[in-house]
Write an enzyme that holds these catalytic residues in place. Structure first.
Site, PDB file in Angstrom:
ATOM      1  N   TRP A 213      50.380  34.241  37.124  1.00  0.00           N
ATOM      2  CA  TRP A 213      50.776  35.300  38.020  1.00  0.00           C
ATOM      3  C   TRP A 213      52.090  35.602  39.319  1.00  0.00           C
ATOM      4  CZ3 TRP A 213      49.427  40.532  38.303  1.00  0.00           C
ATOM      5  CH2 TRP A 213      49.726  40.503  39.169  1.00  0.00           C
TER       6      TRP A 213
ATOM      7  N   LYS B 103      44.443  34.534  46.336  1.00  0.00           N
ATOM      8  CA  LYS B 103      43.087  35.419  46.956  1.00  0.00           C
ATOM      9  C   LYS B 103      41.981  34.200  47.264  1.00  0.00           C
ATOM     10  CE  LYS B 103      43.737  39.506  43.555  1.00  0.00           C
ATOM     11  NZ  LYS B 103      43.003  40.324  42.489  1.00  0.00           N
TER      12      LYS B 103
ATOM     13  N   LYS C  62      35.292  38.505  45.351  1.00  0.00           N
ATOM     14  CA  LYS C  62      35.555  39.366  43.775  1.00  0.00           C
ATOM     15  C   LYS C  62      35.410  38.335  42.698  1.00  0.00           C
ATOM     16  CE  LYS C  62      39.964  39.451  41.707  1.00  0.00           C
ATOM     17  NZ  LYS C  62      40.095  38.523  40.566  1.00  0.00           N
TER      18      LYS C  62
ATOM     19  N   SER D 282      40.346  37.040  32.145  1.00  0.00           N
ATOM     20  CA  SER D 282      39.267  36.806  33.949  1.00  0.00           C
ATOM     21  C   SER D 282      39.359  35.475  33.904  1.00  0.00           C
ATOM     22  CB  SER D 282      38.456  38.065  34.320  1.00  0.00           C
ATOM     23  OG  SER D 282      38.051  36.499  34.721  1.00  0.00           O
TER      24      SER D 282
END
Length: 319
Positions: free
Chosen positions: A11, A101, A185, A247
């Site tokens: 990322w 996150k 999440k 994911s």
């Protein structure tokens, strides 16, 4: 705008590429001992992106002193240690943007709280959250994301400077809810992978319905807006987290059930410990999070865990 990105993982590298791509002067920092950074230094590419020559690469963390904006994309559990390292630099009147996150396990602090506890009061803090995968962004597939901050002018400036045809940013309106929702999440993503692993993928429908309900309860108890659980930070990120082959959290959950190794970072593995602790602190029932925790850390059999969920007391759907 001069920007330093700290973190050369999947990322962080993409963020550096993206911000450079839309016209900013970007420096990507990675530790000298990092294999990811070594490869980028040698090849200017990894398995996800190829970096243009206009994007600077460095192992020297002092580059943060020249930046107007410092974007951080590292493992959330390492943020406190990074803050301690940054103390040796004179960092005032900067904007820090957190692109991870998670929740700190040892304290239950949200990531913006960790920054607030460590940096000069003249600095501003924002979070960058929402759905999307590097693999899809890099080939031109657009998505929507959110930037939130307790400082409205910072939030507005970042949304205006970071938006493009590839990423449409929305103004976040609930820092607590967005941070908790974004972190949680990943836990729901692990649960989805576990369902894939036991051949019960059709239960991901109920998981999508019930997951936001329990996270909304926690957000409300912590002083946030429960509706944030249904926004881009949480429910809006479900497709990318519960179903995608890209994911990490979903794949980790599936591999864990199948007793297969997985070497990518799955933040939800750490976050679930913090969420369960927060649920106890705020007296909030988090059955899905507790199920994931018991499977990961206490060796509970997946079938037994599912039976526990299905044997809970009967109640109205929105009670």
């Amino acid at each position: 705008m001069k920007i330093t990105v700290i973190g050369c993982g999947r990322w962080g590298t993409f963020i550096a590429w993206y911000l450079n791509h839309i016209g900013h002067e970007v420096t990507l920092y990675g530790r000298a001992g990092s294999k990811n950074m070594q490869r980028l230094m040698e090849e200017r590419s990894n398995e996800y992106v190829t970096l243009p020559e206009t994007l600077k690469l460095t192992n020297d963390l002092s580059c943060v002193t020249q930046a107007e904006v410092i974007v951080i994309s590292i493992s959330s559990q390492n943020l406190q240690a990074l803050c301690e390292t940054l103390e040796s630099y004179d960092l005032c009147y900067k904007m820090f943007v957190l692109c991870m996150k998670g929740i700190e396990i040892s304290t239950g602090r949200r990531l913006s709280q960790i920054m607030e506890d460590n940096i000069d009061a003249s600095n501003r803090i924002a979070v960058w959250l929402g759905p999307g995968h590097v693999e899809e962004f890099y080939r031109g597939v657009p998505n929507c994301m959110v930037i939130d901050s307790s400082h409205d002018a910072t939030k507005q400036m970042l949304v205006e400077q970071f938006s493009s045809d590839l990423i449409r940013f929305y103004y976040g309106m609930d820092l607590i809810g967005n941070e908790i929702g974004g972190a949680a999440k990943n836990v729901i993503g692990i649960a989805a992978g576990m369902l894939d692993g036991v051949g019960r993928s059709s239960l991901k429908g109920p998981l999508m319905a019930r997951g936001p309900r329990e996270i909304a309860r926690l957000i409300k108890a912590m002083g946030g807006n429960e509706l944030s659980a249904y926004g881009l930070c949480h429910l809006g990120d479900y497709e990318a987290t519960l179903f995608s082959a890209h994911s990490h959290n979903r794949m980790f959950g599936e591999r864990f059930i199948k007793k297969e190794s997985y070497d990518k970072l799955a933040e939800g593995y750490y976050t679930v410990k913090a969420l369960v602790a927060l649920g106890e602190r705020y007296h909030v029932d988090l059955p899905i999070c507790v199920m994931v925790y018991e499977i990961l850390y206490e060796g509970l059999a997946p079938d037994t865990a599912l039976e526990g969920l299905f044997s809970r007391s009967l109640k109205g759907e929105f009670v």
